[in-house]
Design an enzyme around this catalytic site. Structure first.
Site, PDB file in Angstrom:
ATOM      1  N   GLN A 106      -7.962  19.763   2.309  1.00 18.99           N
ATOM      2  CA  GLN A 106      -7.872  21.142   2.773  1.00 18.99           C
ATOM      3  C   GLN A 106      -7.905  21.176   4.303  1.00 18.99           C
ATOM      4  O   GLN A 106      -7.761  22.234   4.901  1.00 18.99           O
ATOM      5  CB  GLN A 106      -9.063  21.951   2.238  1.00 18.99           C
ATOM      6  CG  GLN A 106      -9.119  22.026   0.724  1.00 18.99           C
ATOM      7  CD  GLN A 106     -10.428  22.639   0.254  1.00 18.99           C
ATOM      8  OE1 GLN A 106     -11.448  21.955   0.098  1.00 18.99           O
ATOM      9  NE2 GLN A 106     -10.419  23.933   0.053  1.00 18.99           N
ATOM     10  N   ASN A 107      -8.108  20.015   4.927  1.00 20.12           N
ATOM     11  CA  ASN A 107      -8.284  19.974   6.380  1.00 20.12           C
ATOM     12  C   ASN A 107      -6.937  19.899   7.105  1.00 20.12           C
ATOM     13  O   ASN A 107      -5.963  19.399   6.562  1.00 20.12           O
ATOM     14  CB  ASN A 107      -9.157  18.781   6.770  1.00 20.12           C
ATOM     15  CG  ASN A 107     -10.532  18.876   6.134  1.00 20.12           C
ATOM     16  OD1 ASN A 107     -10.950  19.960   5.740  1.00 20.12           O
ATOM     17  ND2 ASN A 107     -11.217  17.759   6.019  1.00 20.12           N
ATOM     18  N   ILE A 108      -6.950  20.377   8.349  1.00 17.39           N
ATOM     19  CA  ILE A 108      -5.719  20.446   9.140  1.00 17.39           C
ATOM     20  C   ILE A 108      -5.803  19.548  10.374  1.00 17.39           C
ATOM     21  O   ILE A 108      -4.996  19.649  11.281  1.00 17.39           O
ATOM     22  CB  ILE A 108      -5.420  21.904   9.572  1.00 17.39           C
ATOM     23  CG1 ILE A 108      -6.594  22.501  10.370  1.00 17.39           C
ATOM     24  CG2 ILE A 108      -5.117  22.774   8.353  1.00 17.39           C
ATOM     25  CD1 ILE A 108      -6.301  23.859  10.991  1.00 17.39           C
ATOM     26  N   ASP A 109      -6.821  18.667  10.412  1.00 14.12           N
ATOM     27  CA  ASP A 109      -7.104  17.912  11.634  1.00 14.12           C
ATOM     28  C   ASP A 109      -6.422  16.546  11.727  1.00 14.12           C
ATOM     29  O   ASP A 109      -6.493  15.883  12.764  1.00 14.12           O
ATOM     30  CB  ASP A 109      -8.626  17.753  11.801  1.00 14.12           C
ATOM     31  CG  ASP A 109      -9.296  17.187  10.553  1.00 14.12           C
ATOM     32  OD1 ASP A 109      -8.752  16.245   9.947  1.00 14.12           O
ATOM     33  OD2 ASP A 109     -10.366  17.697  10.188  1.00 14.12           O
ATOM     34  N   HIS A 124      -3.333  22.788   3.469  1.00 15.65           N
ATOM     35  CA  HIS A 124      -3.309  23.878   4.441  1.00 15.65           C
ATOM     36  C   HIS A 124      -2.512  23.510   5.694  1.00 15.65           C
ATOM     37  O   HIS A 124      -2.683  24.119   6.744  1.00 15.65           O
ATOM     38  CB  HIS A 124      -4.737  24.296   4.816  1.00 15.65           C
ATOM     39  CG  HIS A 124      -5.500  24.877   3.658  1.00 15.65           C
ATOM     40  ND1 HIS A 124      -6.867  24.725   3.502  1.00 15.65           N
ATOM     41  CD2 HIS A 124      -5.092  25.600   2.595  1.00 15.65           C
ATOM     42  CE1 HIS A 124      -7.248  25.331   2.395  1.00 15.65           C
ATOM     43  NE2 HIS A 124      -6.200  25.872   1.817  1.00 15.65           N
ATOM     44  N   CYS A 132       9.450  26.363  15.061  1.00 17.55           N
ATOM     45  CA  CYS A 132       9.851  27.721  15.431  1.00 17.55           C
ATOM     46  C   CYS A 132      10.062  28.515  14.147  1.00 17.55           C
ATOM     47  O   CYS A 132      10.901  28.143  13.324  1.00 17.55           O
ATOM     48  CB  CYS A 132      11.135  27.700  16.251  1.00 17.55           C
ATOM     49  SG  CYS A 132      11.753  29.383  16.532  1.00 17.55           S
ATOM     50  N   CYS A 157       9.960  28.456  21.879  1.00 22.37           N
ATOM     51  CA  CYS A 157      11.050  27.629  21.373  1.00 22.37           C
ATOM     52  C   CYS A 157      12.112  27.433  22.459  1.00 22.37           C
ATOM     53  O   CYS A 157      12.534  28.392  23.109  1.00 22.37           O
ATOM     54  CB  CYS A 157      11.671  28.305  20.154  1.00 22.37           C
ATOM     55  SG  CYS A 157      13.112  27.454  19.514  1.00 22.37           S
ATOM     56  N   CYS A 160      15.543  29.287  21.042  1.00 24.73           N
ATOM     57  CA  CYS A 160      15.697  30.745  20.906  1.00 24.73           C
ATOM     58  C   CYS A 160      14.627  31.558  21.639  1.00 24.73           C
ATOM     59  O   CYS A 160      14.693  32.784  21.656  1.00 24.73           O
ATOM     60  CB  CYS A 160      15.744  31.129  19.423  1.00 24.73           C
ATOM     61  SG  CYS A 160      14.135  31.103  18.614  1.00 24.73           S
ATOM     62  N   ASN A 223     -21.366  16.048  -1.924  1.00 30.28           N
ATOM     63  CA  ASN A 223     -21.413  17.256  -1.092  1.00 30.28           C
ATOM     64  C   ASN A 223     -22.870  17.666  -0.898  1.00 30.28           C
ATOM     65  O   ASN A 223     -23.684  17.513  -1.805  1.00 30.28           O
ATOM     66  CB  ASN A 223     -20.631  18.392  -1.772  1.00 30.28           C
ATOM     67  CG  ASN A 223     -20.262  19.498  -0.801  1.00 30.28           C
ATOM     68  OD1 ASN A 223     -19.705  19.233   0.263  1.00 30.28           O
ATOM     69  ND2 ASN A 223     -20.597  20.726  -1.136  1.00 30.28           N
TER      70      ASN A 223
HETATM   71 ZN    ZN Z   1      13.585  29.045  17.806  1.00 29.14          ZN
END
Ligand code: ZN
Length: 256
Positions: A106-109, A124, A132, A157, A160, A223
Site C-alpha cells: 500500500q506504500n508509495i515510497d 496506491h 501529465c 508538462c 502541453c 503488526n
Molecule cells: Zn502534457
C-alpha cells in the site's frame, strides 16, 4: 518483542517452509521504522494540520496545485532521504531465495524496490513516477520533476504545459486497475500470506487479505496493533516489523 514468544516465530517460520506460493502484503507500518510517516491514516502527524480532502485529493490537485505540492513536498523529501530497513531487506532476501513470490504494498515510497525486491505490486502507485494527466506525456523525468517540487515550484508538462502529477492514488480516486488485477491474481494463487505493518484499515486494499483467508490461504500477521483479520490468522506476532520479520527469517534458516 511485545510479549511475542520464540514459539510464535518458529511457527511462522514453519508455515513459510511449508508454503508453495508465499505473498507479502505490506502497509505504512513497514516504512515507519525508515522514518516515513503514515500517508493515509487519520490520526498521524500528517493529518493533524491538514484535512486530507483539502490537500491530497484529486480536487486539490486540479484546483489548488500549489497547496497539493506544499503537502507532497515534505513527504517526498522524507522518502528521498529514507533508507530501507531490516523488514524491507528481509522480504527482499526471501524473494531472492525463491520463497516469497510477490510483495503487494500500500506504500508509495519505493523502499521495497530499493531493498532489492523485484516483484512489487503498488496498490496506491508510487511517488517516484510522474505523468501529465492531460496529454499523457510519459517521458517525464522523475528527477527533474522532484527537483522542481523541492524548489517550491509546480512541475509543468514540456509538451502541453499542464501540471504534472505523481502516479499515486489520491483521495476521491479508485485504485490503479492493473495493479489491482495483478494483486487479486497473486492473492488467489497464494497459500501463505504475510501481512506486515498494516492495520488493514484502508479499503479497498484491506479486503485482499480477507479474500486470501476465504480461499483457504494461511495467514501470518506481524503488526503492532490488532487487525480485523487477527481472528482468522494462523500466527500473530505483535512486534515491530523491523525486528519481527528478520527474526522469522533467522528461524527459517535454522529449519532449512
Ligand atoms: Zn502534457
Amino acid at each position: 518483542m511485545s510479549g511475542t514468544s520464540h514459539n510464535e516465530y518458529l511457527a511462522a517460520a514453519r508455515l513459510i517452509a511449508q508454503s508453495r506460493h508465499m505473498v507479502a502484503f505490506t502497509g505504512a507500518g513497514i516504512s515507519t521504522p525508515s522514518g516515513i510517516p503514515d500517508f493515509r491514516s487519520a490520526g498521524t502527524g500528517l493529518w493533524r494540520k491538514n484535512d486530507p480532502m483539502l490537500v491530497a485529493s484529486a480536487t486539490a490537485f486540479h484546483h489548488h496545485p500549489q497547496r497539493f505540492y506544499d503537502w507532497l513536498r515534505p513527504l517526498l523529501l522524507t522518502s528521498q532521504h529514507a533508507l530501507p530497513n531490516p523488514a524491507h531487506m528481509a522480504l527482499a532476501e526471501l524473494e531472492c531465495s525463491g520463497i516469497l513470490k510477490t510483495v503487494i504494498t500500500q506504500n508509495i515510497d519505493g523502499l521495497h524496490q530499493r531493498a532489492g525486491s523485484k516483484l512489487v505490486i503498488e496498490l496506491h502507485g508510487s511517488m517516484q513516477r510522474f505523468y501529465c494527466p492531460v496529454c499523457h506525456e510519459n517521458s517525464v523525468n522523475p528527477d527533474d520533476v522532484i527537483a522542481t517540487i523541492l524548489a517550491e515550484s509546480i512541475p509543468k508538462c514540456k509538451q502541453c504545459g499542464s501540471v504534472i502529477r505523481p502516479d499515486i492514488t489520491l483521495f476521491e480516486e479508485g485504485l490503479p486497475v492493473d495493479a489491482w488485477q495483478q494483486a487479486e491474481r497473486e492473492i488467489n494463487n497464494a497459500d501463505l500470506l504475510l501481512v506486515a505493518g498494516s492495520s488493514l484499515e484502508v479499503i479497498p486494499a484491506s479486503s485482499l487479505p480477507y479474500e486470501a483467508y476465504r480461499n483457504g490461504c494461511r495467514i501470518i500477521i506481524v503488526n503492532l496493533s490488532s487487525t480485523y483479520l487477527d481472528l482468522h490468522a494462523d500466527v500473530i506476532l505483535r512486534a515491530d516489523v523491523a525486528a519481527g520479520i528478520p527474526q522469522i527469517v533467522q528461524e527459517l534458516k535454522r529449519l532449512m
